[in-house]
Design a protein around this motif. Structure first.
Motif, PDB file in Angstrom:
ATOM      1  N   ARG A 149       0.829  -1.208   0.000  1.00  0.00           N
ATOM      2  CA  ARG A 149       0.000   0.000   0.000  1.00  0.00           C
ATOM      3  C   ARG A 149       0.870   1.268   0.000  1.00  0.00           C
ATOM      4  O   ARG A 149       0.662   2.197   0.762  1.00  0.00           O
ATOM      5  CB  ARG A 149      -0.953   0.018   1.182  1.00  0.00           C
ATOM      6  N   TRP A 150       1.896   1.251  -0.887  1.00  0.00           N
ATOM      7  CA  TRP A 150       2.766   2.411  -1.022  1.00  0.00           C
ATOM      8  C   TRP A 150       2.009   3.547  -1.679  1.00  0.00           C
ATOM      9  O   TRP A 150       1.075   3.324  -2.469  1.00  0.00           O
ATOM     10  CB  TRP A 150       3.977   2.075  -1.870  1.00  0.00           C
ATOM     11  N   ASP A 151       2.432   4.780  -1.397  1.00  0.00           N
ATOM     12  CA  ASP A 151       1.817   5.927  -2.062  1.00  0.00           C
ATOM     13  C   ASP A 151       2.381   6.050  -3.487  1.00  0.00           C
ATOM     14  O   ASP A 151       3.393   5.446  -3.840  1.00  0.00           O
ATOM     15  CB  ASP A 151       2.024   7.215  -1.266  1.00  0.00           C
ATOM     16  N   VAL A 152       1.692   6.806  -4.311  1.00  0.00           N
ATOM     17  CA  VAL A 152       2.045   6.938  -5.720  1.00  0.00           C
ATOM     18  C   VAL A 152       3.425   7.572  -5.894  1.00  0.00           C
ATOM     19  O   VAL A 152       4.161   7.208  -6.820  1.00  0.00           O
ATOM     20  CB  VAL A 152       0.959   7.753  -6.471  1.00  0.00           C
ATOM     21  N   LYS A 153       3.807   8.478  -4.998  1.00  0.00           N
ATOM     22  CA  LYS A 153       5.120   9.117  -5.111  1.00  0.00           C
ATOM     23  C   LYS A 153       6.248   8.094  -4.997  1.00  0.00           C
ATOM     24  O   LYS A 153       7.213   8.142  -5.753  1.00  0.00           O
ATOM     25  CB  LYS A 153       5.288  10.198  -4.036  1.00  0.00           C
ATOM     26  N   LYS A 154       6.131   7.174  -4.073  1.00  0.00           N
ATOM     27  CA  LYS A 154       7.169   6.168  -3.895  1.00  0.00           C
ATOM     28  C   LYS A 154       7.239   5.241  -5.100  1.00  0.00           C
ATOM     29  O   LYS A 154       8.325   4.908  -5.583  1.00  0.00           O
ATOM     30  CB  LYS A 154       6.919   5.358  -2.626  1.00  0.00           C
ATOM     31  N   VAL A 155       6.085   4.833  -5.598  1.00  0.00           N
ATOM     32  CA  VAL A 155       6.046   3.947  -6.763  1.00  0.00           C
ATOM     33  C   VAL A 155       6.618   4.669  -7.983  1.00  0.00           C
ATOM     34  O   VAL A 155       7.392   4.084  -8.752  1.00  0.00           O
ATOM     35  CB  VAL A 155       4.610   3.453  -7.024  1.00  0.00           C
ATOM     36  N   ALA A 156       6.273   5.939  -8.150  1.00  0.00           N
ATOM     37  CA  ALA A 156       6.808   6.710  -9.268  1.00  0.00           C
ATOM     38  C   ALA A 156       8.324   6.842  -9.161  1.00  0.00           C
ATOM     39  O   ALA A 156       9.038   6.710 -10.168  1.00  0.00           O
ATOM     40  CB  ALA A 156       6.150   8.087  -9.318  1.00  0.00           C
ATOM     41  N   LEU A 157       8.830   7.092  -7.954  1.00  0.00           N
ATOM     42  CA  LEU A 157      10.271   7.190  -7.754  1.00  0.00           C
ATOM     43  C   LEU A 157      10.958   5.873  -8.109  1.00  0.00           C
ATOM     44  O   LEU A 157      11.971   5.863  -8.821  1.00  0.00           O
ATOM     45  CB  LEU A 157      10.588   7.572  -6.310  1.00  0.00           C
ATOM     46  N   LEU A 158      10.408   4.759  -7.650  1.00  0.00           N
ATOM     47  CA  LEU A 158      11.003   3.462  -7.962  1.00  0.00           C
ATOM     48  C   LEU A 158      10.939   3.165  -9.458  1.00  0.00           C
ATOM     49  O   LEU A 158      11.862   2.554 -10.010  1.00  0.00           O
ATOM     50  CB  LEU A 158      10.311   2.356  -7.159  1.00  0.00           C
ATOM     51  N   PHE A 159       9.884   3.610 -10.141  1.00  0.00           N
ATOM     52  CA  PHE A 159       9.814   3.395 -11.582  1.00  0.00           C
ATOM     53  C   PHE A 159      10.833   4.262 -12.307  1.00  0.00           C
ATOM     54  O   PHE A 159      11.519   3.787 -13.213  1.00  0.00           O
ATOM     55  CB  PHE A 159       8.404   3.674 -12.118  1.00  0.00           C
ATOM     56  N   VAL A 160      10.947   5.523 -11.907  1.00  0.00           N
ATOM     57  CA  VAL A 160      11.936   6.405 -12.538  1.00  0.00           C
ATOM     58  C   VAL A 160      13.346   5.847 -12.330  1.00  0.00           C
ATOM     59  O   VAL A 160      14.174   5.880 -13.247  1.00  0.00           O
ATOM     60  CB  VAL A 160      11.810   7.847 -12.001  1.00  0.00           C
ATOM     61  N   LEU A 161      13.616   5.328 -11.148  1.00  0.00           N
ATOM     62  CA  LEU A 161      14.929   4.730 -10.896  1.00  0.00           C
ATOM     63  C   LEU A 161      15.192   3.548 -11.825  1.00  0.00           C
ATOM     64  O   LEU A 161      16.341   3.296 -12.196  1.00  0.00           O
ATOM     65  CB  LEU A 161      15.049   4.298  -9.440  1.00  0.00           C
ATOM     66  N   SER A 162      14.149   2.850 -12.234  1.00  0.00           N
ATOM     67  CA  SER A 162      14.343   1.690 -13.109  1.00  0.00           C
ATOM     68  C   SER A 162      14.738   2.078 -14.529  1.00  0.00           C
ATOM     69  O   SER A 162      15.281   1.250 -15.255  1.00  0.00           O
ATOM     70  CB  SER A 162      13.080   0.835 -13.157  1.00  0.00           C
ATOM     71  N   VAL A 163      14.487   3.308 -14.932  1.00  0.00           N
ATOM     72  CA  VAL A 163      14.838   3.717 -16.290  1.00  0.00           C
ATOM     73  C   VAL A 163      16.101   4.585 -16.326  1.00  0.00           C
ATOM     74  O   VAL A 163      16.470   5.080 -17.382  1.00  0.00           O
ATOM     75  CB  VAL A 163      13.659   4.438 -17.000  1.00  0.00           C
ATOM     76  N   LEU A 164      16.750   4.747 -15.183  1.00  0.00           N
ATOM     77  CA  LEU A 164      18.036   5.441 -15.126  1.00  0.00           C
ATOM     78  C   LEU A 164      19.146   4.397 -15.085  1.00  0.00           C
ATOM     79  O   LEU A 164      18.994   3.357 -14.436  1.00  0.00           O
ATOM     80  CB  LEU A 164      18.111   6.340 -13.889  1.00  0.00           C
ATOM     81  N   PRO A 165      20.268   4.650 -15.751  1.00  0.00           N
ATOM     82  CA  PRO A 165      21.319   3.618 -15.832  1.00  0.00           C
ATOM     83  C   PRO A 165      21.806   3.076 -14.486  1.00  0.00           C
ATOM     84  O   PRO A 165      22.063   1.895 -14.368  1.00  0.00           O
ATOM     85  CB  PRO A 165      22.444   4.326 -16.572  1.00  0.00           C
ATOM     86  N   THR A 166      21.929   3.873 -13.461  1.00  0.00           N
ATOM     87  CA  THR A 166      22.370   3.350 -12.166  1.00  0.00           C
ATOM     88  C   THR A 166      21.244   3.350 -11.141  1.00  0.00           C
ATOM     89  O   THR A 166      21.476   3.071  -9.967  1.00  0.00           O
ATOM     90  CB  THR A 166      23.542   4.184 -11.619  1.00  0.00           C
ATOM     91  N   GLY A 167      20.047   3.615 -11.568  1.00  0.00           N
ATOM     92  CA  GLY A 167      18.917   3.734 -10.651  1.00  0.00           C
ATOM     93  C   GLY A 167      18.566   2.460  -9.921  1.00  0.00           C
ATOM     94  O   GLY A 167      18.092   2.491  -8.789  1.00  0.00           O
ATOM     95  N   GLY A 168      18.796   1.308 -10.543  1.00  0.00           N
ATOM     96  CA  GLY A 168      18.490   0.042  -9.893  1.00  0.00           C
ATOM     97  C   GLY A 168      19.249  -0.155  -8.597  1.00  0.00           C
ATOM     98  O   GLY A 168      18.745  -0.736  -7.642  1.00  0.00           O
ATOM     99  N   PHE A 169      20.482   0.360  -8.561  1.00  0.00           N
ATOM    100  CA  PHE A 169      21.289   0.235  -7.345  1.00  0.00           C
ATOM    101  C   PHE A 169      20.734   1.110  -6.223  1.00  0.00           C
ATOM    102  O   PHE A 169      20.736   0.718  -5.063  1.00  0.00           O
ATOM    103  CB  PHE A 169      22.746   0.587  -7.631  1.00  0.00           C
ATOM    104  N   PHE A 170      20.258   2.305  -6.584  1.00  0.00           N
ATOM    105  CA  PHE A 170      19.646   3.183  -5.585  1.00  0.00           C
ATOM    106  C   PHE A 170      18.326   2.602  -5.083  1.00  0.00           C
ATOM    107  O   PHE A 170      18.008   2.690  -3.899  1.00  0.00           O
ATOM    108  CB  PHE A 170      19.439   4.588  -6.150  1.00  0.00           C
ATOM    109  N   ALA A 171      17.563   1.990  -5.992  1.00  0.00           N
ATOM    110  CA  ALA A 171      16.302   1.359  -5.596  1.00  0.00           C
ATOM    111  C   ALA A 171      16.571   0.202  -4.644  1.00  0.00           C
ATOM    112  O   ALA A 171      15.872   0.035  -3.632  1.00  0.00           O
ATOM    113  CB  ALA A 171      15.545   0.874  -6.827  1.00  0.00           C
TER     114      ALA A 171
END
Length: 103
Positions: A64-86
């Motif tokens: 039951r995460w809020d939309v901001k957190k889900v959006a942040l995790l999705f944006v991290l998935s499309v950045l080259p090093t974002g997966g590590f931050f996620a």
């Protein structure tokens, strides 16, 4: 939380980030040499990305995460090093520490 979608999301986020970086290196190799690893790396990255998005959706529903957190995790998935931050953000949450971006 070991069997939750959030845990699976954390486990796939690191390899997804690494596969993205390897795919970018493969694109450079394809452009500069006769070696073309893009078909294989692209397939691997595509499968990991689909798993990431599926686990992100399931975790969103379970946790039951809020939309901001889900959006942040999705944006991290499309950045080259974002997966590590996620992965780091999800690991902190899994240990019970407040995660950055969590509301």
């Amino acid at each position: 939380m070991q069997n939750s979608a959030a845990h699976r999301l954390r486990l796939v986020s690191g390899p997804e980030g690494l596969s993205f970086i390897l795919l970018l290196v493969g694109v450079v190799l394809k452009s500069t040499t006769s070696f073309n690893p893009v078909p294989v790396l692209g397939w691997i990255h595509g499968m990991l990305f689909l798993a990431y998005v599926a686990f992100l959706y399931l975790a969103w529903q379970q946790q039951r995460w809020d939309v901001k957190k889900v959006a942040l995790l999705f944006v991290l998935s499309v950045l080259p090093t974002g997966g590590f931050f996620a992965e780091r953000m999800l690991a902190k949450e899994e240990k019970g520490q407040p995660a950055a971006g969590a509301a």
